[in-house]
Motif scaffolding. Structure first.
Motif, PDB file in Angstrom:
ATOM      1  N   ARG A  76       0.846  -1.192   0.000  1.00 61.74           N
ATOM      2  CA  ARG A  76       0.000   0.000   0.000  1.00 61.74           C
ATOM      3  C   ARG A  76       0.886   1.248   0.000  1.00 61.74           C
ATOM      4  O   ARG A  76       1.730   1.415   0.878  1.00 61.74           O
ATOM      5  CB  ARG A  76      -0.906   0.000   1.226  1.00 61.74           C
ATOM      6  N   PHE A  77       0.682   2.124  -1.008  1.00 60.73           N
ATOM      7  CA  PHE A  77       1.436   3.369  -1.105  1.00 60.73           C
ATOM      8  C   PHE A  77       0.470   4.541  -1.155  1.00 60.73           C
ATOM      9  O   PHE A  77      -0.697   4.389  -1.523  1.00 60.73           O
ATOM     10  CB  PHE A  77       2.325   3.375  -2.347  1.00 60.73           C
ATOM     11  N   ILE A  78       0.976   5.733  -0.829  1.00 60.75           N
ATOM     12  CA  ILE A  78       0.163   6.948  -0.807  1.00 60.75           C
ATOM     13  C   ILE A  78       0.620   7.870  -1.930  1.00 60.75           C
ATOM     14  O   ILE A  78       1.810   8.127  -2.080  1.00 60.75           O
ATOM     15  CB  ILE A  78       0.278   7.666   0.552  1.00 60.75           C
ATOM     16  N   THR A  79      -0.333   8.354  -2.720  1.00 66.85           N
ATOM     17  CA  THR A  79      -0.016   9.260  -3.828  1.00 66.85           C
ATOM     18  C   THR A  79       0.071  10.698  -3.325  1.00 66.85           C
ATOM     19  O   THR A  79      -0.143  10.985  -2.148  1.00 66.85           O
ATOM     20  CB  THR A  79      -1.095   9.159  -4.920  1.00 66.85           C
ATOM     21  N   SER A  80       0.381  11.602  -4.254  1.00 64.00           N
ATOM     22  CA  SER A  80       0.480  13.023  -3.895  1.00 64.00           C
ATOM     23  C   SER A  80      -0.871  13.589  -3.481  1.00 64.00           C
ATOM     24  O   SER A  80      -0.926  14.634  -2.824  1.00 64.00           O
ATOM     25  CB  SER A  80       1.032  13.817  -5.083  1.00 64.00           C
ATOM     26  N   GLU A  81      -1.971  12.911  -3.852  1.00 63.65           N
ATOM     27  CA  GLU A  81      -3.312  13.351  -3.463  1.00 63.65           C
ATOM     28  C   GLU A  81      -3.736  12.769  -2.114  1.00 63.65           C
ATOM     29  O   GLU A  81      -4.883  12.888  -1.723  1.00 63.65           O
ATOM     30  CB  GLU A  81      -4.328  12.926  -4.534  1.00 63.65           C
ATOM     31  N   LYS A  82      -2.795  12.097  -1.443  1.00 62.31           N
ATOM     32  CA  LYS A  82      -3.065  11.457  -0.149  1.00 62.31           C
ATOM     33  C   LYS A  82      -4.085  10.329  -0.278  1.00 62.31           C
ATOM     34  O   LYS A  82      -4.896  10.093   0.623  1.00 62.31           O
ATOM     35  CB  LYS A  82      -3.563  12.493   0.882  1.00 62.31           C
ATOM     36  N   LYS A  83      -4.026   9.627  -1.405  1.00 60.31           N
ATOM     37  CA  LYS A  83      -4.903   8.481  -1.620  1.00 60.31           C
ATOM     38  C   LYS A  83      -4.069   7.210  -1.687  1.00 60.31           C
ATOM     39  O   LYS A  83      -2.968   7.208  -2.225  1.00 60.31           O
ATOM     40  CB  LYS A  83      -5.705   8.649  -2.912  1.00 60.31           C
ATOM     41  N   ASN A  84      -4.633   6.148  -1.133  1.00 60.93           N
ATOM     42  CA  ASN A  84      -3.928   4.873  -1.105  1.00 60.93           C
ATOM     43  C   ASN A  84      -4.092   4.116  -2.416  1.00 60.93           C
ATOM     44  O   ASN A  84      -5.175   4.140  -3.018  1.00 60.93           O
ATOM     45  CB  ASN A  84      -4.459   4.002   0.040  1.00 60.93           C
ATOM     46  N   VAL A  85      -3.041   3.440  -2.831  1.00 61.47           N
ATOM     47  CA  VAL A  85      -3.104   2.528  -3.972  1.00 61.47           C
ATOM     48  C   VAL A  85      -2.397   1.232  -3.577  1.00 61.47           C
ATOM     49  O   VAL A  85      -1.461   1.235  -2.772  1.00 61.47           O
ATOM     50  CB  VAL A  85      -2.442   3.131  -5.236  1.00 61.47           C
ATOM     51  N   GLY A 129       4.658   8.958  -4.077  1.00 61.94           N
ATOM     52  CA  GLY A 129       4.334  10.167  -3.323  1.00 61.94           C
ATOM     53  C   GLY A 129       4.430  11.435  -4.149  1.00 61.94           C
ATOM     54  O   GLY A 129       3.900  12.480  -3.755  1.00 61.94           O
ATOM     55  N   LYS A 130       5.073  11.372  -5.312  1.00 60.97           N
ATOM     56  CA  LYS A 130       5.221  12.553  -6.173  1.00 60.97           C
ATOM     57  C   LYS A 130       4.191  12.591  -7.289  1.00 60.97           C
ATOM     58  O   LYS A 130       4.171  13.540  -8.065  1.00 60.97           O
ATOM     59  CB  LYS A 130       6.630  12.575  -6.788  1.00 60.97           C
TER      60      LYS A 130
END
Length: 294
Positions: A76-85, A129-130
């Motif tokens: 589980r990673f977090i994108t720049s929009e603070k959403k999990n993928v 994250g970017k």
């Protein structure tokens, strides 16, 4: 004789045992490191038959083929929009420096896997994250994989390993995020559909209005042309009638009387009360009616 044979056999067996202790082979699938009293004495990278001193030297083999590091579960990673993928990835790697590999991780493949897994995981976390969800799902996956391979390879070289490839097998949204995304996509599609319907309705009304206008213009022009032709025909007929009646006034009077009789006696129930010597009946008295009437 028997003693000589035994000696020869013993010598042969001794030579074979010594050869087994001194000789070893390295095939094309492996590297070999020769240790002498626990220290690295020689690194063999080419396949073939090699020699070592028995008892004081030993050999360890390391796989030189491309190996796969596959994560058992999506990360589980977090994108720049603070959403999990959720990301499912794998890494292709191989040993390129057996000595450094042995010094760094003790030649333990499991330790090397843990080190590579940590490196790739940290790099992916930074890359995701970017970027936005759209970028990591479709737009920038190739860029992420290329950047990750370069960064992971730079760190892996410190333990004698080369990163051949980093691949993202699957990038998905968690179920709770997927629901909101799907609802937003559905709302967007409905908005676009309604906008297209409105544009189509407006265009249809415009076409109908233009068609009605053209119809009115065509009907008006046709009526105008018909009235013009009718007027010209009436004028021409009147002129012909005038010329004909001027040539024979008596025939004109007779024709007008016949038209009057037809209009007056159109219905059988019509009743006219006239004097017998009325001028209206002069053409009904006979061929000489007109003359007698006078």
């Amino acid at each position: 004789m028997n003693n000589s044979l035994k000696f020869v056999l013993g010598l042969v067996v001794g030579v074979l045992v010594l050869a087994a202790l001194c000789l070893f082979t390295v095939d094309q699938r492996r590297y070999a490191i020769v240790f002498q009293l626990g220290e690295v004495k020689q690194v063999i990278t080419q396949p073939g038959l090699n020699f070592k001193w028995p008892l004081i030297q030993n050999v360890r083999y390391f796989d030189r083929r491309i190996l796969t590091l596959d994560s058992p579960d999506p990360e589980r990673f977090i994108t720049s929009e603070k959403k999990n993928v959720l990301v499912d990835s794998f890494v292709k790697w191989r040993i390129v420096d057996p000595k450094l590999y042995y010094i760094s991780v003790g030649g333990d493949e499991e330790r090397a896997r843990i080190r590579l897994s940590q490196t790739v995981n940290a790099g992916l976390r930074e890359e995701f994250g970017k970027r936005t969800v759209h970028d990591v799902v479709s737009g920038a996956r190739d860029v992420i994989m290329d950047d990750m391979r370069a960064k992971a390879d730079q760190d892996a070289r410190k333990i004698g390993v080369q990163i051949v490839d980093v691949r993202l097998k699957r990038v998905e949204l968690p179920e709770e995020v997927s629901e909101s995304v799907y609802r937003r996509m559905e709302a967007e599609r409905k908005r676009v559909a309604n906008e297209l319907r409105s544009q189509g309705y407006a265009e249809a009304e415009k076409i109908r209005a233009d068609a009605d206008r053209q119809r009115e213009v065509i009907v008006a022009e046709a009526y105008r042309d018909a009235e013009k032709i009718k007027g010209e025909g009436d004028a021409k007929a009147a002129a012909i009638y005038g010329q004909a009646f001027n040539k024979n006034p008596e025939f004109y009077a007779f024709y007008r009387s016949m038209e009057a009789y037809r209009a007056s006696f159109k219905d059988k129930s019509d009743v006219l009360v006239l004097e017998p010597n009325s001028d209206f009946l002069k053409y009904m008295k006979g061929p000489g009616g007109a003359h007698h009437g006078k």
